[in-house]
Design a protein around this motif. Structure first.
Motif, mmCIF file in Angstrom:
data_model
loop_
_atom_site.group_PDB
_atom_site.id
_atom_site.type_symbol
_atom_site.label_atom_id
_atom_site.label_comp_id
_atom_site.label_asym_id
_atom_site.label_seq_id
_atom_site.Cartn_x
_atom_site.Cartn_y
_atom_site.Cartn_z
ATOM 1 N N UNK A 156 45.510 21.418 54.422
ATOM 2 C CA UNK A 156 46.619 20.888 53.649
ATOM 3 C C UNK A 156 46.077 19.999 52.537
ATOM 4 N N UNK A 157 45.098 19.201 52.881
ATOM 5 C CA UNK A 157 44.466 18.345 51.879
ATOM 6 C C UNK A 157 43.824 19.199 50.794
ATOM 7 N N UNK A 208 46.293 20.350 48.551
ATOM 8 C CA UNK A 208 46.958 19.314 47.749
ATOM 9 C C UNK A 208 46.195 19.009 46.469
ATOM 10 N N UNK A 228 47.323 21.326 43.731
ATOM 11 C CA UNK A 228 48.746 21.038 43.485
ATOM 12 C C UNK A 228 48.907 19.726 42.718
ATOM 13 N N UNK A 229 48.083 18.750 43.034
ATOM 14 C CA UNK A 229 48.110 17.480 42.303
ATOM 15 C C UNK A 229 47.789 17.715 40.831
ATOM 16 N N UNK A 288 50.691 19.543 39.104
ATOM 17 C CA UNK A 288 51.835 18.672 38.852
ATOM 18 C C UNK A 288 51.544 17.724 37.694
ATOM 19 N N UNK A 348 34.202 16.433 55.023
ATOM 20 C CA UNK A 348 34.366 15.099 54.439
ATOM 21 C C UNK A 348 35.001 14.162 55.464
ATOM 22 N N UNK A 349 36.054 14.653 56.111
ATOM 23 C CA UNK A 349 36.767 13.805 57.068
ATOM 24 C C UNK A 349 35.881 13.383 58.228
ATOM 25 N N UNK A 373 41.339 7.957 45.717
ATOM 26 C CA UNK A 373 41.531 9.057 46.679
ATOM 27 C C UNK A 373 41.045 8.587 48.058
ATOM 28 N N UNK A 396 40.158 10.320 50.905
ATOM 29 C CA UNK A 396 38.999 10.961 51.535
ATOM 30 C C UNK A 396 38.048 11.502 50.484
ATOM 31 N N UNK A 397 36.877 10.900 50.495
ATOM 32 C CA UNK A 397 35.835 11.320 49.561
ATOM 33 C C UNK A 397 34.538 11.406 50.349
ATOM 34 N N UNK A 414 45.478 13.266 50.633
ATOM 35 C CA UNK A 414 45.760 14.705 50.701
ATOM 36 C C UNK A 414 46.870 15.022 51.683
ATOM 37 N N UNK A 415 46.859 14.354 52.807
ATOM 38 C CA UNK A 415 47.963 14.572 53.737
ATOM 39 C C UNK A 415 48.261 13.263 54.442
ATOM 40 N N UNK A 453 49.489 13.347 47.978
ATOM 41 C CA UNK A 453 49.316 14.381 46.960
ATOM 42 C C UNK A 453 50.178 15.577 47.329
ATOM 43 N N UNK A 454 50.725 16.389 46.480
ATOM 44 C CA UNK A 454 50.728 16.137 45.026
ATOM 45 C C UNK A 454 51.709 15.008 44.689
ATOM 46 N N UNK A 455 51.260 14.118 43.850
ATOM 47 C CA UNK A 455 52.059 12.912 43.664
ATOM 48 C C UNK A 455 53.101 13.094 42.550
ATOM 49 N N UNK A 456 54.269 12.622 42.856
ATOM 50 C CA UNK A 456 55.391 12.624 41.920
ATOM 51 C C UNK A 456 55.119 11.615 40.809
#
Lengths: 672, 210
Positions: A452-453, A456, A459-460, A463, A536-537, B56, B58-59, B85-86, B106-109
């Motif tokens: 999901x991340x 995202x 998608x980020x 947007x 990464x997590x 962010x 998680x990097x 991300x979530x 994310x995705x951010x409004x």
């Protein structure tokens, strides 16, 4: 011990005495003939074959007084009597031991080779050898040396006839053959008695003359007919018993002065009679033995047939046979049913293959009509379309070998209905596929947060760029270049999102094992992409050492990816367990020789415990708190189905390396 | 719309996200400085520049929460907005407890993002205003003599002149003089004003037991 043997010993004494008296009687009753066989030696022989097998000394001890009593009555010198006794005992002992050794513990004459050996060794060789001793007995009794050859001949013939007539009968009694024959039904009993009566009548009729007439001799062959009949119908037993009957009748006639054996002096008459009896006994015994052998072979064949037919009915098997020389084909009834053939009618190659599924025709033909120039076995499984439209799986196993009678090859074999097994296999395959898919879904579940991340990110970007475009579009004049750039990024990022979804979806899809060309280096990079965020997590890094010049291999990329994801996630988890400074997982791809690729997934976790090693691939064995214990078994199954192997080994230092070895197959030979 | 001097420090390892969000913020009138890792951000950080950090969560290597902690340890006061991300509740709680302005998914409004940045800017403005005030008060406190400070501490503790005189071992008149001078230096007329003012700064503790 001795008490147990007492009745037999007494019986022996009486029998010996009576037989000696009977022999004497024959010699004294008539001046035309001596006894044609020496009953005493036959009695000794029979005793040594049966009750006195292990009591030779007792046997001799019982026989000696009877012999002396009977001998003294004849008024012969004691030395001659004793010498005759020694010769008789010697031949009886040697013959009986030889017979037991040669014919078995239950002496059996029912094969031609055994009968021939009996005739040669016990019928002729033993009498011939011991006649040198027996022939000397009259000389010891005070007769002249000049008659030695005559004495030898008399002794030899008397014992030969004994062995070939009553001796044979004794063996038949000891073995139980006669008893068996007697118990084989009324029809057989009546037939046997009738034939014996015919022998008796024929013999009696053939010898019913008193004057010297050469034509009498021509009647002798008549006797052969009923004896031969008995030999053929009742084997060695029939031959043996009828020869005894002939012997008795012929001796009786000679004694009474009828038949062809009365015209010379006593000695030559006896020799003529004996010669006749030998000439009758030898071929008839052989004929009987041959008949027994044929009967035994037939019985064995029947038994074999019965066994095969039982096996065929239990396994629902059918048989077929194809002769290449004549081109004829035979198929058993159940075989016709299995192959979808008509119940009757000639079969050609084309008609044989008509019921077989078109796709399987070639393989079926290659087994049932295997190469006609080569002996060997082959088997195949193919589908048969029955007339009712149902599909059956049939297995054919054939053996091709050189034909016995012609310079050609024949193929014969068996067909079995394996539909049940096939459907069980298909069901197992279905289950395996479902399980594999289920594991993949659960794997995806574990990765869902990360994925999901991953999703995202584009998608980020999309947007944000869309908002930029909106801002830009409101401005006047509108900067169309900037808007285009924003839209380009939107498209690019959208594609990136699409890729991620596609990759996920392919892993979630429940499809059959497919064979496609795979670049292992790319496959590993794909795994890295899927696990990007997960890595990464978990604070781990994944290094991939690709192999240069790796050939394309063939397999199911989704399943192989599943295996790699499973192994890498195991590795990450293992690295996570030790609080290592750097949690590193390394995938090293290399070529192993000419025909293998190895992918090594190495972690720096705590390694495998000694007690865990043995259970690694056992289903439901897990060391994880929430593991199912199916990961490695399924990975191993997937690898096996690709013709590869999976093994785990502790590293020299820390951690574990999982080794995946896959075969490089030329031109995508399908995985089994 | 903010003035161009307000800077958004953007830290994200994904290039596409970094580039597009930066462009959006620029279009919305912010100055943006983008960094691809926490390390790069810390290397080039200027605490004195007004602005918020958009980080962010998680990097690789150093993640967002660690970066936030590091900033706090370095005493670099900077409002932090997280992008994630979530929605990971635990991380969100931890971030907010450590003083994050917001925790955005994310995705951010755009509206949410703008609102968060505005809030960060406002908070920063507030902080800076408070800092100025405190500095002014501290400057006044610095002008007091030791005796005047002692008197101040007792005044705000609610002591009467008589008590202060007794505690300090001085005459009541002397105390009154000190007190009046102190009130003048602090620029207040009432004790209530003095109390309010001194509450805004951490006064050095009184030398005597109260």
């Amino acid at each position: 011990m001795l008490r147990d043997a007492a009745p037999a010993a007494i019986l022996l004494f009486v029998a010996y005495l009576l037989s000696a008296e009977l022999s004497n009687l024959v010699g004294t009753f008539s001046n035309r003939i001596f006894a044609p066989l020496w009953l005493t030696n036959v009695v000794l022989f029979a005793a040594l074959m049966s009750a006195f097998r292990d009591r030779i000394l007792l046997c001799v001890a019982m026989a000696l007084p009877a012999h002396v009593i009977a001998g003294i009555e004849t008024g012969l010198p004691l030395a001659q009597i004793l010498a005759a006794f020694v010769a008789g005992v010697a031949i009886a002992v040697v013959s009986s031991q030889l017979a037991l050794r040669m014919l078995g513990e239950t002496p059996w004459l029912g094969t031609t080779s055994k009968a021939a050996r009996y005739i040669v060794l016990i019928g002729f060789a033993c009498p011939a050898i011991f006649a040198f001793v027996g022939g000397a007995a009259p000389i010891l009794g005070g007769r002249g040396h000049g008659q030695y050859l005559t004495y030898w001949t008399q002794w030899f013939l008397a014992n030969a006839v004994g062995a070939l007539t009553l001796g044979t009968a004794a063996i038949l009694v000891v073995e139980g053959n006669l008893t068996r024959l007697w118990q084989s039904g009324h029809a057989r009993q009546i037939e046997a008695i009738g034939l014996l009566f015919a022998v008796f009548i024929t013999t009696h009729a053939a010898l019913q003359t008193g004057k010297p007439d050469p034509a009498d001799l021509l009647r002798l062959p008549l006797i052969y007919a009923p004896v031969a009949w008995l030999a053929i119908r009742f084997g060695v037993a029939g031959a043996g018993v009828s020869v005894v009957v002939v012997t008795m009748v012929a001796t009786w006639h000679a004694m009474n002065g009828t038949g062809p054996f009365i015209h010379g002096d006593a000695s030559s008459n006896t020799i003529a009679l004996q010669t006749f009896l030998i000439a009758l006994a030898v071929p008839m015994l052989l004929l009987g033995a041959a008949s027994d052998q044929a009967q035994a072979a037939e019985d064995r064949l029947d038994e074999e047939k019965e066994r095969i037919s039982l096996a065929a009915s239990v396994t629902n098997a059918g048989f077929y046979r194809h002769e290449f020389s004549s081109g004829t084909t035979w198929v058993s009834d159940s075989g016709r049913g299995l192959l979808g053939l008509p119940a009757a009618g000639d079969l050609t190659r084309e008609r044989m293959l008509a019921g077989i599924h078109p796709d399987d025709c070639q393989i079926a033909a290659s087994v049932m009509f295997a190469d006609r120039r080569r002996a060997g076995e082959s088997s195949a499984e193919f589908r048969v379309l029955s007339s009712d439209g149902s599909l059956r799986w049939v297995m054919a196993r054939s053996r091709t070998k050189a034909s016995k009678h012609r310079n050609a090859y024949d193929t014969g074999g068996i067909v079995l209905d394996v539909t049940a097994r096939k459907s069980a296999e298909a069901e197992a395959e279905q289950r395996r596929r479902e399980l594999t898919h289920l594991m993949r879904v659960s794997q995806m579940g574990q990765l869902s947060g990360s994925l999901a991340h991953e999703l995202s990110q584009p998608l980020t970007a999309i947007l944000a760029k869309a908002e930029v475009a909106r801002v830009l579009l409101r401005e006047t004049p509108c900067d169309s270049k900037a808007v285009t750039a924003a839209v380009d990024t939107i498209i690019r990022e959208d594609q990136r999102a699409g890729e991620i979804i596609k990759r996920m979806r392919s892993l979630l899809k429940n499809k059959e094992l497919t064979v496609e060309p795979i670049d292992i280096n790319d496959l590993c990079q794909g795994v890295r992409m899927l696990l990007h965020v997960e890595l990464i997590n978990k604070g781990a890094t994944l290094d991939i050492v690709p192999a240069p010049d790796l050939p394309i291999i063939f397999g199911d990329s989704v399943q192989l990816q599943q295996v790699l994801i499973n192994l890498v996630m195991n590795a990450i988890e293992a690295a996570h367990r030790v609080d290592a400074l750097r949690r590193t997982v390394v995938i090293t791809i290399r070529r192993l020789g000419a025909d293998k690729v190895e992918i090594a997934v190495r972690d720096n976790g705590p390694g495998i415990g000694a007690d865990e090693q043995a259970h690694l691939f056992e289903p439901f064995f897990t060391t994880k708190e929430r593991g199912l214990g199916l990961g490695l078994p399924i990975c191993s199954t997937i690898l096996r189905r690709h013709g590869g192997t999976l093994s785990l080994e502790n590293n020299d230092g820390h951690g574990v390396t999982a080794f995946l070895r896959l075969p490089i197959r030329p031109n995508g030979v399908p995985v089994s | 719309m903010m003035d161009q001097s307000y800077v958004v420090f953007l830290v994200d390892d994904d290039e596409a996200v970094r580039e597009s969000v930066a462009e959006l913020l620029q279009a919305k009138g912010y100055a943006v400085r983008a960094f691809e890792s926490a390390g790069e951000f810390l290397d080039k950080h200027e605490p004195s520049v007004a602005g918020c950090a958009l980080i962010d969560l998680s990097m690789p290597e150093v993640d967002g929460l660690t970066l936030q902690r590091t900033l706090a340890e370095l005493n670099h006061e900077r409002p932090v907005i997280f992008l994630s991300g979530h929605g990971d509740l635990a991380s969100g709680v931890q971030a907010m407890r450590a003083g994050a302005v917001d925790f955005l998914e994310k995705p951010v409004n755009l509206a949410d993002l703008m609102a968060a940045i505005e809030r960060a800017a406002a908070r920063e403005k507030e902080t800076r205003k408070r800092e100025q005030e405190q500095n002014a008060i501290r400057a006044r406190l610095d002008r007091l003599t030791r005796r005047e400070l002692e008197v101040l501490q007792r005044v705000i503790a609610g002591r009467l002149n008589k008590q202060i005189a007794y505690e300090l071992g001085a005459g009541e008149k002397t105390v009154k003089v000190h007190r009046s001078r102190m009130m003048t230096k602090m620029g207040v007329h009432t004790v209530a004003d003095l109390v309010r003012m001194t509450e805004k700064v951490n006064l050095p503790p009184s030398s005597a037991a109260l």
